[in-house]
Design an enzyme around this catalytic site. Structure first.
Site, short mmCIF file in Angstrom:
data_model
loop_
_atom_site.label_atom_id
_atom_site.label_comp_id
_atom_site.label_asym_id
_atom_site.label_seq_id
_atom_site.Cartn_x
_atom_site.Cartn_y
_atom_site.Cartn_z
N GLY A 153 -12.70 59.80 105.09
CA GLY A 153 -12.33 59.31 103.75
C GLY A 153 -10.88 58.76 103.50
N THR A 154 -9.93 59.38 104.22
CA THR A 154 -8.62 58.93 103.99
C THR A 154 -8.34 57.36 104.41
OG1 THR A 154 -7.74 60.90 104.22
CG2 THR A 154 -6.09 59.04 104.74
N ASN A 163 -11.52 66.56 93.46
CA ASN A 163 -11.59 67.34 94.41
C ASN A 163 -10.92 68.88 94.12
OD1 ASN A 163 -9.34 65.53 94.99
ND2 ASN A 163 -8.66 67.05 96.24
N THR A 207 -13.55 50.92 119.16
CA THR A 207 -14.60 51.28 119.82
C THR A 207 -15.44 52.06 118.89
OG1 THR A 207 -13.88 50.81 121.96
CG2 THR A 207 -16.05 52.43 121.76
N GLN A 254 -16.32 63.44 97.21
CA GLN A 254 -16.84 64.71 96.79
C GLN A 254 -18.11 64.76 96.20
OE1 GLN A 254 -15.58 67.64 97.26
NE2 GLN A 254 -13.39 67.13 98.11
N CYS A 302 3.33 77.17 98.22
CA CYS A 302 4.47 77.53 98.19
C CYS A 302 5.21 77.04 99.21
CB CYS A 302 4.19 79.17 98.40
SG CYS A 302 5.53 80.25 97.63
N SER A 308 -17.19 60.49 103.18
CA SER A 308 -16.51 61.16 104.31
C SER A 308 -17.67 62.19 104.66
CB SER A 308 -15.30 62.08 103.90
OG SER A 308 -14.96 62.61 104.81
N ALA A 309 -17.85 61.93 106.12
CA ALA A 309 -19.28 62.91 106.59
C ALA A 309 -19.00 64.24 106.25
CB ALA A 309 -19.77 62.48 107.87
N1 PLP Z 1 -10.82 61.70 98.84
C1 PLP Z 1 -11.17 63.08 98.31
C2 PLP Z 1 -11.61 63.06 96.90
C3 PLP Z 1 -11.18 64.09 99.21
O1 PLP Z 1 -11.50 65.20 98.70
C4 PLP Z 1 -10.79 64.05 100.49
C5 PLP Z 1 -10.78 65.05 101.52
O2 PLP Z 1 -10.53 66.28 100.91
C6 PLP Z 1 -10.41 62.55 100.85
C7 PLP Z 1 -10.42 61.68 100.03
C8 PLP Z 1 -10.18 62.51 102.50
O3 PLP Z 1 -11.03 62.41 103.31
P1 PLP Z 1 -11.10 62.95 104.92
O4 PLP Z 1 -10.68 64.30 104.86
O5 PLP Z 1 -12.20 62.59 105.58
O6 PLP Z 1 -10.00 61.94 105.50
#
Ligand code: PLP
Length: 393
Positions: A73-74, A153, A239, A181, A327, A201-202
């Site tokens: 996802g990132t 999230n 790849t 999410q 923290c 994100s899988a």
């Molecule tokens: N976006 C949201 C809303 C998420 O909750 C997360 C992961 O916690 C991400 C993006 C990032 O996804 P990934 O962990 O696959 O990089």
């Protein structure tokens, strides 16, 4: 997992589903060709990847060429934002987002400001909702992209994406949503949502970790953020992860097929948690919108509690949760999401997230509630006693 362990952290990650692993296995052990190779072994891998993409395109309601596989996802968020910005398809250099986005979005936006882009961060109300009026007001003649998440999230609030996307698109501005999410719980058909780009994100829907995708509507120009052999129609080199793609397709198809029943089951578990903890947790605020929230998501801010310590105590008792605060060097750092909600100061350090999933049963919830509320009560008693001691010294 331990028999008596109650895993309430499905928003962090979900376990790989057995049928997903089974579908991936041949591509990890037997059919290990590179899809870019011309020989039969390569062609077999290419076919598996093509079949998987076809399934995923059907689940999202889009064309196969509109999908770009990523390492999660990132990367999908980064590619959407930096990709569009750097492609320079529009002369504008202004981006609109919200203050409660995931760091994958916020940090990508921040990086672009160093390249001369300007970013407007929309506020949210106490429930975590972005106002459509605020969005309409923020869009300028030079706005080139709006990026607002489907579901948050930390607090589970679900945005009115179709309405927000329509506002952007009426003005000719591209709209991206981070739907990481939402999969398996919300409708993610790209036409129903009316979005130009969408990230997944899988590992959030029982697929493998480190695999994701970006949907980019035909015509959206994306500059690559990873350079190399020109895979993914020149949008993402490297790849291909065939086993990961196959696994994500199976997980996505299952998530879509089971969406309504999952949402029903998760909502019942979530409500057990929200009702039980609201009743017995003393001074506690349910964070996020009460109805417009992910079926799986219960989140709270406890008054006078350090949620980091709470999470550790709960872990020792077999209840796996997460907090919205960290923290750092003894000082509690409140998350940007909790900070944006304008809650009373004495609640900010006490943010606890409980997210249910396939591993949970209604029978587990009373035990989780007992243990959580027991620790909250004990921590508050200790804090009162310590305050008394300090006063006496
Ligand atoms: N976006 C949201 C809303 C998420 O909750 C997360 C992961 O916690 C991400 C993006 C990032 O996804 P990934 O962990 O696959 O990089």
């Amino acid at each position: 997992m331990m028999d008596d362990l109650v895993y309430l952290d499905h928003s962090a990650t979900t376990p790989l589903a057995p049928e997903v692993l089974a579908a991936m296995m041949p591509y990890l052990t037997e059919h290990t060709g590179n899809p870019s190779s011309v020989h039969a072994v390569g062609r077999r891998a290419r076919q598996a990847s093509a079949d998987a993409r076809e399934r995923m395109a059907a689940a999202l309601g889009c064309q196969i060429e509109e999908l770009v596989m990523t390492a999660g996802g990132t990367e999908a968020d980064n590619l959407a934002i930096a990709g569009v910005a750097r492609a320079g398809g529009s002369s504008g250099r202004h981006i609109v987002t919200s203050v409660i986005e995931h760091h994958a979005v916020l940090h990508a936006c921040a990086a672009l400001t160093a390249e001369g882009f300007e970013v407007t961060y929309l506020p949210v109300d106490r429930d975590g909702l972005v106002s459509p009026d605020d969005l309409a007001e923020a869009i300028r003649a030079d706005t080139m992209l709006v990026t607002i998440m489907l579901a948050n999230n930390e607090i589970g609030t679900v945005q009115a994406i179709a309405e927000l996307a329509a506002i952007a698109r009426e003005r000719g501005v591209l709209f991206h949503t981070d739907a990481v999410q939402g999969v398996g719980q919300l409708d993610i058909n790209v036409d129903t949502l009316g979005v130009d780009m969408l990230s997944l994100s899988a590992h959030k829907f029982y697929g493998p970790r480190g695999v994701g995708l970006l949907y980019a509507r035909r015509g959206v120009e994306l500059a690559p953020i990873i350079y190399g052999g020109g895979q993914e129609l020149d949008r993402r080199s490297g790849t291909e992860n065939v086993a990961g793609t196959v696994g994500m397709a199976v997980a996505l198809a299952t998530a879509q097929a089971d969406r309504v029943s999952r949402a029903f089951d998760y909502t019942a578990l979530r409500e057990q948690l929200i009702e039980g903890i609201s009743e017995r947790g003393g001074e506690v605020i349910v964070t996020g919108h009460r109805e417009k929230r992910l079926p799986s998501h219960a989140s709270f801010c406890f008054q006078g509690i350090n949620a980091d310590s709470l999470v550790i105590s709960l872990d020792l008792d077999g209840i796996e949760t997460s907090s919205g605060s960290a923290c750092t060097s003894g000082a509690v750092e409140v998350s940007h999401v909790i900070d944006a909600l304008n809650l009373p100061a004495e609640y900010l350090a006490g943010s606890l997230r409980l997210t249910v999933g396939g591993a949970n049963t209604p029978e587990q919830m009373p035990r989780a509630i007992d243990i959580i509320c027991g620790h909250v009560e004990r921590m508050r008693m200790l804090a009162t006693r310590n305050r008394g001691k300090i006063a006496a010294n």
